[in-house]
Scaffold this motif. Structure first.
Motif, PDB file in Angstrom:
ATOM      1  N   LEU A  19      53.347  -1.729  25.731  1.00  0.00           N
ATOM      2  CA  LEU A  19      54.621  -2.277  25.279  1.00  0.00           C
ATOM      3  C   LEU A  19      54.398  -3.446  24.342  1.00  0.00           C
ATOM      4  N   GLN A  20      55.070  -3.430  23.200  1.00  0.00           N
ATOM      5  CA  GLN A  20      55.044  -4.548  22.275  1.00  0.00           C
ATOM      6  C   GLN A  20      56.485  -4.952  21.983  1.00  0.00           C
ATOM      7  N   SER A  21      56.761  -6.235  22.194  1.00  0.00           N
ATOM      8  CA  SER A  21      58.115  -6.729  22.076  1.00  0.00           C
ATOM      9  C   SER A  21      58.076  -8.152  21.554  1.00  0.00           C
ATOM     10  N   SER A  22      59.161  -8.553  20.888  1.00  0.00           N
ATOM     11  CA  SER A  22      59.268  -9.915  20.385  1.00  0.00           C
ATOM     12  C   SER A  22      59.615 -10.903  21.485  1.00  0.00           C
ATOM     13  N   ARG A  23      59.964 -10.416  22.679  1.00  0.00           N
ATOM     14  CA  ARG A  23      60.289 -11.322  23.777  1.00  0.00           C
ATOM     15  C   ARG A  23      59.026 -11.907  24.377  1.00  0.00           C
ATOM     16  N   MET A  24      59.155 -13.124  24.913  1.00  0.00           N
ATOM     17  CA  MET A  24      58.014 -13.799  25.494  1.00  0.00           C
ATOM     18  C   MET A  24      57.587 -13.130  26.789  1.00  0.00           C
ATOM     19  N   PHE A  25      56.268 -13.051  26.989  1.00  0.00           N
ATOM     20  CA  PHE A  25      55.682 -12.470  28.199  1.00  0.00           C
ATOM     21  C   PHE A  25      56.182 -11.043  28.433  1.00  0.00           C
ATOM     22  N   ALA A  26      56.362 -10.279  27.345  1.00  0.00           N
ATOM     23  CA  ALA A  26      56.818  -8.894  27.509  1.00  0.00           C
ATOM     24  C   ALA A  26      55.753  -8.062  28.206  1.00  0.00           C
ATOM     25  N   THR A  27      54.481  -8.357  27.947  1.00  0.00           N
ATOM     26  CA  THR A  27      53.387  -7.663  28.625  1.00  0.00           C
ATOM     27  C   THR A  27      52.659  -8.661  29.504  1.00  0.00           C
ATOM     28  N   LEU A  28      52.415  -8.259  30.742  1.00  0.00           N
ATOM     29  CA  LEU A  28      51.852  -9.184  31.718  1.00  0.00           C
ATOM     30  C   LEU A  28      50.577  -8.648  32.344  1.00  0.00           C
ATOM     31  N   ASP A  29      50.544  -7.382  32.665  1.00  0.00           N
ATOM     32  CA  ASP A  29      49.400  -6.816  33.370  1.00  0.00           C
ATOM     33  C   ASP A  29      48.220  -6.635  32.413  1.00  0.00           C
ATOM     34  N   ASP A  73      43.184  -7.152  26.887  1.00  0.00           N
ATOM     35  CA  ASP A  73      44.414  -7.869  26.544  1.00  0.00           C
ATOM     36  C   ASP A  73      44.854  -8.668  27.762  1.00  0.00           C
ATOM     37  N   THR A  74      45.104  -9.967  27.579  1.00  0.00           N
ATOM     38  CA  THR A  74      45.422 -10.842  28.695  1.00  0.00           C
ATOM     39  C   THR A  74      46.829 -11.400  28.550  1.00  0.00           C
ATOM     40  N   VAL A  75      47.264 -12.101  29.576  1.00  0.00           N
ATOM     41  CA  VAL A  75      48.599 -12.698  29.569  1.00  0.00           C
ATOM     42  C   VAL A  75      48.650 -13.806  28.526  1.00  0.00           C
ATOM     43  N   GLY A  76      49.802 -13.955  27.885  1.00  0.00           N
ATOM     44  CA  GLY A  76      49.962 -14.993  26.878  1.00  0.00           C
ATOM     45  C   GLY A  76      50.122 -16.371  27.505  1.00  0.00           C
ATOM     46  N   PHE A  77      49.765 -17.385  26.729  1.00  0.00           N
ATOM     47  CA  PHE A  77      49.911 -18.762  27.181  1.00  0.00           C
ATOM     48  C   PHE A  77      51.157 -19.371  26.544  1.00  0.00           C
ATOM     49  N   ILE A  78      51.549 -20.522  27.055  1.00  0.00           N
ATOM     50  CA  ILE A  78      52.735 -21.193  26.536  1.00  0.00           C
ATOM     51  C   ILE A  78      52.599 -22.690  26.808  1.00  0.00           C
ATOM     52  N   ARG A  79      53.388 -23.461  26.098  1.00  0.00           N
ATOM     53  CA  ARG A  79      53.403 -24.910  26.298  1.00  0.00           C
ATOM     54  C   ARG A  79      53.772 -25.224  27.747  1.00  0.00           C
ATOM     55  N   ASN A  80      52.999 -26.150  28.339  1.00  0.00           N
ATOM     56  CA  ASN A  80      53.241 -26.566  29.728  1.00  0.00           C
ATOM     57  C   ASN A  80      53.255 -25.366  30.676  1.00  0.00           C
ATOM     58  N   SER A  97      54.082 -19.165  11.998  1.00  0.00           N
ATOM     59  CA  SER A  97      54.737 -20.182  12.816  1.00  0.00           C
ATOM     60  C   SER A  97      54.631 -21.550  12.157  1.00  0.00           C
ATOM     61  N   THR A  98      55.692 -22.342  12.284  1.00  0.00           N
ATOM     62  CA  THR A  98      55.692 -23.683  11.697  1.00  0.00           C
ATOM     63  C   THR A  98      54.989 -24.700  12.579  1.00  0.00           C
ATOM     64  N   TYR A  99      54.676 -24.329  13.819  1.00  0.00           N
ATOM     65  CA  TYR A  99      53.957 -25.256  14.693  1.00  0.00           C
ATOM     66  C   TYR A  99      52.733 -24.561  15.291  1.00  0.00           C
ATOM     67  N   GLY A 100      51.958 -23.909  14.404  1.00  0.00           N
ATOM     68  CA  GLY A 100      50.757 -23.208  14.841  1.00  0.00           C
ATOM     69  C   GLY A 100      49.697 -24.126  15.420  1.00  0.00           C
ATOM     70  N   ALA A 101      49.576 -25.353  14.880  1.00  0.00           N
ATOM     71  CA  ALA A 101      48.564 -26.276  15.397  1.00  0.00           C
ATOM     72  C   ALA A 101      48.863 -26.656  16.838  1.00  0.00           C
ATOM     73  N   GLU A 102      50.134 -26.859  17.167  1.00  0.00           N
ATOM     74  CA  GLU A 102      50.505 -27.207  18.527  1.00  0.00           C
ATOM     75  C   GLU A 102      50.259 -26.034  19.476  1.00  0.00           C
ATOM     76  N   GLN A 103      50.554 -24.806  19.014  1.00  0.00           N
ATOM     77  CA  GLN A 103      50.287 -23.625  19.839  1.00  0.00           C
ATOM     78  C   GLN A 103      48.788 -23.485  20.101  1.00  0.00           C
ATOM     79  N   LYS A 104      47.994 -23.712  19.071  1.00  0.00           N
ATOM     80  CA  LYS A 104      46.539 -23.621  19.243  1.00  0.00           C
ATOM     81  C   LYS A 104      46.047 -24.638  20.258  1.00  0.00           C
ATOM     82  N   ALA A 105      46.583 -25.858  20.207  1.00  0.00           N
ATOM     83  CA  ALA A 105      46.167 -26.894  21.160  1.00  0.00           C
ATOM     84  C   ALA A 105      46.507 -26.494  22.591  1.00  0.00           C
ATOM     85  N   GLN A 106      47.666 -25.855  22.790  1.00  0.00           N
ATOM     86  CA  GLN A 106      48.052 -25.438  24.139  1.00  0.00           C
ATOM     87  C   GLN A 106      47.133 -24.338  24.660  1.00  0.00           C
ATOM     88  N   VAL A 107      46.747 -23.390  23.793  1.00  0.00           N
ATOM     89  CA  VAL A 107      45.832 -22.321  24.203  1.00  0.00           C
ATOM     90  C   VAL A 107      44.472 -22.902  24.576  1.00  0.00           C
TER      91      VAL A 107
END
Length: 482
Positions: free
Chosen positions: A260-270, A288-295, A325-335
């Motif tokens: 499954l590929q979707s624009s929603r966050m955490f659409a794929t988990l397993d 393929d692993t679970v996505g990360f997010i801020r906090n 993304s306009t805040y790619g640096a911040e996303q990279k720092a969170q990962v």
């Protein structure tokens, strides 16, 4: 919530500040020499430039936009949005009594079923807010846990989500009135010696212990599967990145899978694992692993450690980033923060700048020409579009070059035409550069994995450039072939 006493600068203002700081440092470098303790001048300039303008993190509008996407991913419909700027948080209600009254009025007028906070609430704050507001209250962690619970499909994923929910719920159990009291007045009014709250906590703790035992069984199965994979030299490459960066789309593009590929966050988990073939004909396992997010809630990182073990065991990490993304640096720092918690930050990484199909030609040129920070210049960057397939060949070549286990070597073989098994192994696992027939022999110049070359050692015309690891593979060759 925006913890500041003044408006946050806009993205354009931040870029202007960075350029101004760079010009100021360049002018200063022309007139004076930056002195440091044994440090070259260019390193001192880089450090001064990084110190002059720090990354501000997500501003209030970007944080609200991300939280809005989380709510939509959970299936919620937004009735109203409120923003508050404070110098410090209120310990009782997070937002203060006046703001609580305002939210109560908005919730009542819009018939809202939930009040969601883009912030973690303490048990005391959660209890006080639920008492003052006319509907249920959820914080950021509870919202993310709900999204995970919706998208977990496998038994392993469901166990991990349940463990995270129980560990979050345990310190937040509350009760109202006599139902939670063991005290009473008069004969026959004392409780059994244990409050209802204590009973619930004991039940939850018992369930947590059981879920952990079930997860240990899952870990044992995964460990056995990993040991069987390690018996055959097939390295693992793991996809990591911020949620909605395009990891699942890239996974489908590379493997031909239909996850499954979707624009929603955490659409794929397993977790998913597929084998792919590189240009050198070597095979790898792509995870393929679970996505990360801020906090990202710490309970999730702990609970999903069974899934994230693929990251810890991987030879190379593909850090998928959203180039648009306009805040790619911040996303990279969170990962990188989560990778640090997993002790995987030192692993070789390839920065995959995805979604370049959303950029125009000028933006692509700027992305390719930008200078990496000094501490990141050893990392490989590849620009791709997982949607269109652009740059995928360059990515496969970069993975091929970065692999250090079972390296590719070039050699010359002379194989009898009657040995069909050896010829089939060469055709299936090596790149044939030239082929000549000499009577009943086939003379080939090939390049392939050292393990396969070692198995065909008796057909080699020369043994130079054979790595030590390849010579060790002789113990796997049948006695009759030595």
């Amino acid at each position: 919530m925006d913890l500041t006493v003044r408006p946050r600068p806009t993205r354009a203002a931040l870029e202007g500040a960075r350029r101004a700081a760079s010009r100021s440092l360049e002018d200063k470098a022309e007139n004076t020499q930056i002195e440091s303790s044994g440090e070259p001048d260019d390193q001192a300039d880089d450090r001064a430039r990084e110190t002059a303008v720090d990354s501000p993190g997500l501003d209030a509008d970007e944080s609200l936009a991300e939280f809005r996407e989380l709510v939509r991913s959970a299936g919620g419909e937004i009735a109203a949005e409120l923003m508050q700027r404070r110098a410090r948080l209120d310990p009782a209600t997070l937002i203060g009594a006046g703001k609580v009254e305002e939210i109560a009025g908005v919730a009542a007028s819009t018939n809202a079923d939930l009040v969601l906070f883009d912030h973690d609430l303490s048990p005391t704050q959660l209890r006080n807010l639920e008492a003052a507001l006319p509907c249920r209250v959820l914080d950021r962690t509870q919202l993310i846990l709900d999204i995970f619970a919706r998208h977990a499909r496998t038994r392993e994923g469901q166990l991990q989500v349940e463990l995270a929910q129980l560990e979050y719920m345990l310190p937040r159990l509350t009760g109202r009135g006599k139902a939670m009291s063991q005290l009473g007045g008069g004969i026959g009014t004392r409780g059994p010696g244990e409050t209802q709250l204590e009973t619930d906590r004991r039940k939850i703790q018992r369930r947590i212990d059981q879920v952990k035992l079930d997860l240990d069984a899952v870990k044992r199965v995964r460990r056995q599967q990993r040991q069987r994979r390690e018996a055959v030299p097939v390295p693992t490459v793991a996809l990591v990145g911020y949620t909605n960066a395009g990891k699942s789309t890239l996974f489908n593009q590379l493997t031909g899978a239909q996850v499954l590929q979707s624009s929603r966050m955490f659409a794929t988990l397993d977790p998913k694992l597929r084998a792919i073939e590189l240009p050198s004909r070597r095979r790898i396992l792509l995870s393929d692993t679970v996505g990360f997010i801020r906090n990202l809630p710490h309970t999730l990182v702990t609970s999903f450690r069974a899934t994230l073990e693929e990251v810890e065991q991987a030879e190379i990490l593909l850090h998928v980033r959203d180039a648009s993304s306009t805040y790619g640096a911040e996303q990279k720092a969170q990962v990188e923060k989560v990778l640090g918690e997993l002790e995987a930050l030192s692993k070789p990484r390839i920065e995959v700048l995805n979604k370049i199909d959303l950029l125009d030609a000028h933006q692509r040129e700027g992305l390719a020409a930008r200078e990496q920070p000094r501490h990141e210049r050893h990392q490989v960057e590849v620009m791709v579009s997982a949607q269109t397939g652009e740059g995928v060949d360059a990515l496969l070549a970069a993975i091929d070059k970065a692999l250090f286990s079972d390296p590719t070597i070039e050699t010359e073989l002379r194989v009898p035409q009657s040995d069909g098994a050896a010829l089939a192994a060469i055709e299936g696992g090596m790149v044939v550069h030239s082929r000549k027939y000499e009577g009943n022999l086939v003379r080939l110049v090939v390049s392939g994995p050292a393990s396969l070359v070692g198995r065909l050692r008796k057909y080699r015309l020369r043994d130079d450039n054979l790595p030590k690891d390849a010579s060790d593979t002789r113990r796997h060759v049948e006695p009759g072939q030595r």
